[in-house]
Design an enzyme around this catalytic site. Sequence first.
Site: not given
Length: 233
Positions: A112, A207, A209
């Site tokens: 990002c 993202h 994660e």
Amino acid sequence: MTRPLIANPARFSATTSALRYAAEVNARALVEAVWRAGGEPVSIHPADCEVASRLAPFDGVLLPGGGDLAPHRYGATDTRSTVYDVDDLQDTFDLELARTTLHLGLPLLAICRGLQVVNVALGGTLHQDMGGPEGEHRHVVHPVAVVAGTLLEQATSAQKVEASCYHHQRVDRPGRGLTVTARAADGTVEGLELPDTRGWFTAAQWHPEDTAHEDAAQQGLFDALVRAARYGH
């Protein structure tokens, strides 16, 4: 087997009630994704100082998301009202970290803001705002097309991934040597790589994660970073 050390620059946070003061933080989901991959995530303090010696103990670098880069960093003469959480020290440190990591050939995963930092560090520019609520990619999960033969494809084992996005800015002009490795349906650049760099490097505008704990394609990015950190490629 010893876990490779992965440098994870901290992000400044104005409010952290549990700690009673402003703090430097890392997203727990990022740390856990690196840990699952077999790495040892280590928070490093953003400071205006020589970076190369600080990276000497590390086997790889994760450049995470965060607030916006100051528009003057990429040559803009105005600042849109939607630009937020700009921190001059954070910008200075992240830009130098990106340049130094690529120069040293350390494995690097940029996420990002991290992707935008690398782009700006290499002379690229950003769109300050993607067009407000109707155009931005905040709280959006959407398909992203991945270019075949890229490190991004190798890491995710996919040419289409479901990406969890949270950004209102995007790449305008790619920096020197960078190639686009993924795009959203609206044309937004979602991935960048630097084919001629010495070490392993890929960047995702989304993202990973967020969903890595349940999506092997997203966890694959962290696995690839740690693998490169362990074996040096």
